[in-house]
Design a protein around this motif. Structure first.
Motif: not given
Length: 251
Positions: A163, A213-214
């Motif tokens: 991220r 999230d990635e």
């Protein structure tokens, strides 16, 4: 020397071990400035004279050792061992500004997988490999052995978690393409246009893949078709399929 198989010993000494003829040959050819010593048994010297010749031509120390000593140093070196000075791993900012193909490996824990994936990246002519987050130590003898010396052919760089690294990759004009079972697009002709442009393939952890999230920072999420009964592909195989797709898309 045997202790260099462990990360703590490598960190304390500032050195690492390279085992086997192929990996030592590539270290001598591509990283001679880091090679401190080369150890060779009589049989290995006869079988691989080019390693000794190139090491001596480079001004390196070459030490003859018995089979017993070689085995004590490393149980799987086929009579050829080298010790290298560990250099600080480059950061993600070291990616060449004109890079067009990069492999990003996030939280990879298995040294065999990491070494094999680096070998794949080398084979397809990638510009760099980026290790994002908590990856296994690329100086591990198992990683070097699995890469068959490819770790000495291209930059292997450290980076924060994906991220945090995505912005640096995108600043270099690299689109992020993830290999994940959740992908809406199947790897094939439909994905070729994206693979003709500069991009970074992103591969997640062997056990849990890429987190939500990635995946949120990736432009394209692609799944590999598996028409057979296999549940999935291992990391190194998936990396080979995806990165060769990039190679073929450009040919």
């Amino acid at each position: 020397m045997r202790a260099l198989a462990g990360r703590s010993a490598r960190k304390r000494s500032g050195t690492y071990l390279v085992e086997g003829p192929q990996a030592v040959r590539e270290a001598v050819r591509f990283a001679a400035a880091d090679v401190r010593d080369v150890y060779v048994t009589d049989d290995a010297r006869v079988a691989h004279p080019e390693i000794v010749d190139e090491a001596l031509e480079a001004g390196l120390f070459v030490h003859p050792v018995t089979d017993e000593v070689a085995h004590a140093m490393s149980g799987d070196a086929q009579g050829v061992i080298a010790v290298l000075t560990a250099r600080a791993t480059g950061e993600i900012d070291s990616i060449p500004s004109d890079a067009t193909l990069v492999a990003v490996l996030s939280a990879i824990r298995d040294p065999g997988n990491l070494g094999a994936a680096i070998r794949v990246a080398d084979a397809v002519g990638a510009d760099a490999v980026v290790l994002a987050g908590e990856c296994v130590d690329p100086a591990s003898p198992k990683v070097i052995r699995a890469s068959v010396g490819s770790v000495f052919h291209l930059p292997v760089l450290r980076a924060p978690e994906l991220r945090e690294s995505a912005a640096a990759l995108k600043e270099r004009g690299l689109a992020l393409v993830a290999a994940d079972v959740s992908g809406a697009d199947e790897l094939g002709r439909a994905t070729e246009p994206a693979l003709r442009e500069p991009h970074a393939w992103v591969f997640g952890n062997e056990a849990w893949g890429l987190t939500d999230d990635e995946l949120a920072v990736v432009e394209h999420v692609v799944r590999i078709p598996i028409p057979g009964q296999a549940e999935s592909l291992n990391l190194a195989t998936a990396a080979a399929v995806c990165m060769y797709a990039s190679l073929f898309a450009r040919s």
